[in-house]
Design a protein around this motif. Sequence first.
Motif: not given
Length: 232
Positions: A200-212
């Motif tokens: 939950s600490e990711q804030g709004d700085t993270v992209w989620r990449l499910d695959t490379p």
Amino acid sequence: MTFQAIAFDLDGTLVDNAGGVALALNTALHEADLPCFDLQRVRGWIGDGPDALIERALRAIDLQDVDTAWLSTRVRRNFDAMVLGLPFAECSIYAGIEKLLEQLGRKNVPLAVITNTPTVLARAVLEEAGLLGCFTTVRGADTAALRMPSPLLIEQAARALGTRPERMLMIGGSASARQAACAAGCRAAWAGWGYGLLGSEQGDTVWRLDTPADLLVRMALPQTRRRGRPAA
């Protein structure tokens, strides 16, 4: 969003080396006449470097009247020797990583590895995996001060790649890598194919990449940041 450089974490992002870490740890523990641990438990300890890994293992063992500082040094020495002797044992490159690095190389994107693993061990793993030549610089936590979530490794890598942290993307699965990126002003992306947890600490700085392959898609499309949430 356009990035001038991209940095990757090593463990659980470029390579699945949980088996190799468990092998090295258990070999070092066995040589110190200590009990060993199963892969799943060791996997949960990975991400903060070998000293933290060994500390967690020793805490899990009922040690009484033992000089744990001396014991930690002994286990660490044997751990390092095992990794350097068999740097890619029980390890594998994640599917899609080699193709991703090849395509980024064609785009002339400067690449770095930033990891809490000491540099000499990280380079040995990358060389054995055949990935070392893809990266301009490899930055490992050779001192406690450099260990993520400290931003120092990211700042060093940015300088080595001729850019600033805010123009660089950090890709990793661990919370410490994302926290280091945030502290350095660097955008972060979560490597969902590895064994790190998206907390939950990711804030709004993270992209989620499910695959490379998702990275190339993300880089090609304009990104919208939503307050208090990861970019969609």
